[in-house]
Design a protein around this motif. Structure first.
Motif, PDB file in Angstrom:
ATOM      1  N   ARG A  34      10.369   2.548  -1.605  1.00  0.00           N
ATOM      2  CA  ARG A  34       9.559   3.143  -2.670  1.00  0.00           C
ATOM      3  C   ARG A  34       8.072   2.926  -2.446  1.00  0.00           C
ATOM      4  O   ARG A  34       7.657   2.045  -1.693  1.00  0.00           O
ATOM      5  N   ILE A  35       7.268   3.724  -3.134  1.00  0.00           N
ATOM      6  CA  ILE A  35       5.820   3.526  -3.162  1.00  0.00           C
ATOM      7  C   ILE A  35       5.553   2.396  -4.157  1.00  0.00           C
ATOM      8  O   ILE A  35       6.058   2.454  -5.283  1.00  0.00           O
ATOM      9  N   PRO A  36       4.798   1.381  -3.780  1.00  0.00           N
ATOM     10  CA  PRO A  36       4.531   0.280  -4.720  1.00  0.00           C
ATOM     11  C   PRO A  36       3.841   0.781  -5.990  1.00  0.00           C
ATOM     12  O   PRO A  36       2.988   1.677  -5.938  1.00  0.00           O
ATOM     13  N   GLU A  37       4.231   0.193  -7.117  1.00  0.00           N
ATOM     14  CA  GLU A  37       3.622   0.570  -8.392  1.00  0.00           C
ATOM     15  C   GLU A  37       2.112   0.356  -8.356  1.00  0.00           C
ATOM     16  O   GLU A  37       1.358   1.138  -8.941  1.00  0.00           O
ATOM     17  N   LEU A  41      -0.763   3.031  -9.475  1.00  0.00           N
ATOM     18  CA  LEU A  41      -1.790   2.698 -10.467  1.00  0.00           C
ATOM     19  C   LEU A  41      -3.195   2.828  -9.868  1.00  0.00           C
ATOM     20  O   LEU A  41      -4.132   3.226 -10.560  1.00  0.00           O
ATOM     21  N   GLN A  42      -3.346   2.507  -8.592  1.00  0.00           N
ATOM     22  CA  GLN A  42      -4.648   2.668  -7.944  1.00  0.00           C
ATOM     23  C   GLN A  42      -5.060   4.134  -7.911  1.00  0.00           C
ATOM     24  O   GLN A  42      -6.234   4.461  -8.108  1.00  0.00           O
ATOM     25  N   PHE A  59       8.646  15.001 -13.711  1.00  0.00           N
ATOM     26  CA  PHE A  59       9.727  14.429 -12.909  1.00  0.00           C
ATOM     27  C   PHE A  59      10.533  13.380 -13.659  1.00  0.00           C
ATOM     28  O   PHE A  59      11.459  12.797 -13.100  1.00  0.00           O
ATOM     29  N   ARG A  60      10.148  13.111 -14.911  1.00  0.00           N
ATOM     30  CA  ARG A  60      10.775  12.059 -15.721  1.00  0.00           C
ATOM     31  C   ARG A  60      10.845  10.762 -14.919  1.00  0.00           C
ATOM     32  O   ARG A  60      11.898  10.183 -14.704  1.00  0.00           O
ATOM     33  N   HIS A  61       9.665  10.361 -14.500  1.00  0.00           N
ATOM     34  CA  HIS A  61       9.564   9.215 -13.602  1.00  0.00           C
ATOM     35  C   HIS A  61       8.507   8.238 -14.103  1.00  0.00           C
ATOM     36  O   HIS A  61       7.380   8.632 -14.407  1.00  0.00           O
ATOM     37  N   GLU A  66       8.179  -0.674 -17.743  1.00  0.00           N
ATOM     38  CA  GLU A  66       7.157  -1.639 -18.160  1.00  0.00           C
ATOM     39  C   GLU A  66       7.012  -2.708 -17.089  1.00  0.00           C
ATOM     40  O   GLU A  66       7.998  -3.073 -16.464  1.00  0.00           O
ATOM     41  N   PRO A  67       5.846  -3.225 -16.835  1.00  0.00           N
ATOM     42  CA  PRO A  67       4.588  -2.985 -17.523  1.00  0.00           C
ATOM     43  C   PRO A  67       3.798  -1.787 -16.972  1.00  0.00           C
ATOM     44  O   PRO A  67       2.666  -1.550 -17.389  1.00  0.00           O
ATOM     45  N   PHE A  68       4.404  -1.021 -16.058  1.00  0.00           N
ATOM     46  CA  PHE A  68       3.705   0.117 -15.444  1.00  0.00           C
ATOM     47  C   PHE A  68       3.147   1.070 -16.491  1.00  0.00           C
ATOM     48  O   PHE A  68       1.984   1.465 -16.429  1.00  0.00           O
ATOM     49  N   SER A  69       3.982   1.466 -17.448  1.00  0.00           N
ATOM     50  CA  SER A  69       3.572   2.431 -18.459  1.00  0.00           C
ATOM     51  C   SER A  69       2.380   1.937 -19.272  1.00  0.00           C
ATOM     52  O   SER A  69       1.429   2.675 -19.513  1.00  0.00           O
TER      53      SER A  69
END
Length: 89
Positions: A34-37, A41-42, A59-61, A66-69
């Motif tokens: 995966r692409i790192p969160e 965010l960057q 994409f409902r992605h 959390e805590p990304f959102s």
């Protein structure tokens, strides 16, 4: 000159953000790396916040992650505050 460069850069970073969210979603489905969160965010921090929100919706992605959102919402709030501040100034 800036009147041309800034909108092009804005469109480019948002397009790249959408592509990265799509790629991350496809990687999640396929069970690939995966692409790192932090990288996603960057991209938002660099101006790709609209693209991040659009991609999340399309994409409902990463919409409930959390805590990304919360971090994405904080980035958006700071950017909006800066835009309002510059507009008033």
């Amino acid at each position: 000159m800036y009147l041309i460069i800034v909108p092009i850069a804005f469109v480019a970073i948002n397009a790249w953000t959408i592509i990265c969210f799509w790629d991350d979603k496809q990687s999640a489905i396929a069970g690939r790396r995966r692409i790192p969160e932090a990288s996603l965010l960057q991209l938002a921090l660099l101006g790709g916040t609209p693209g991040a929100f659009l991609a999340g919706h399309l994409f409902r992605h990463k919409t409930r992650k959390e805590p990304f959102s919360t971090r994405l919402q904080v980035i958006a709030a700071v950017q909006l505050g800066l835009l309002i501040g510059f507009a008033i100034w």
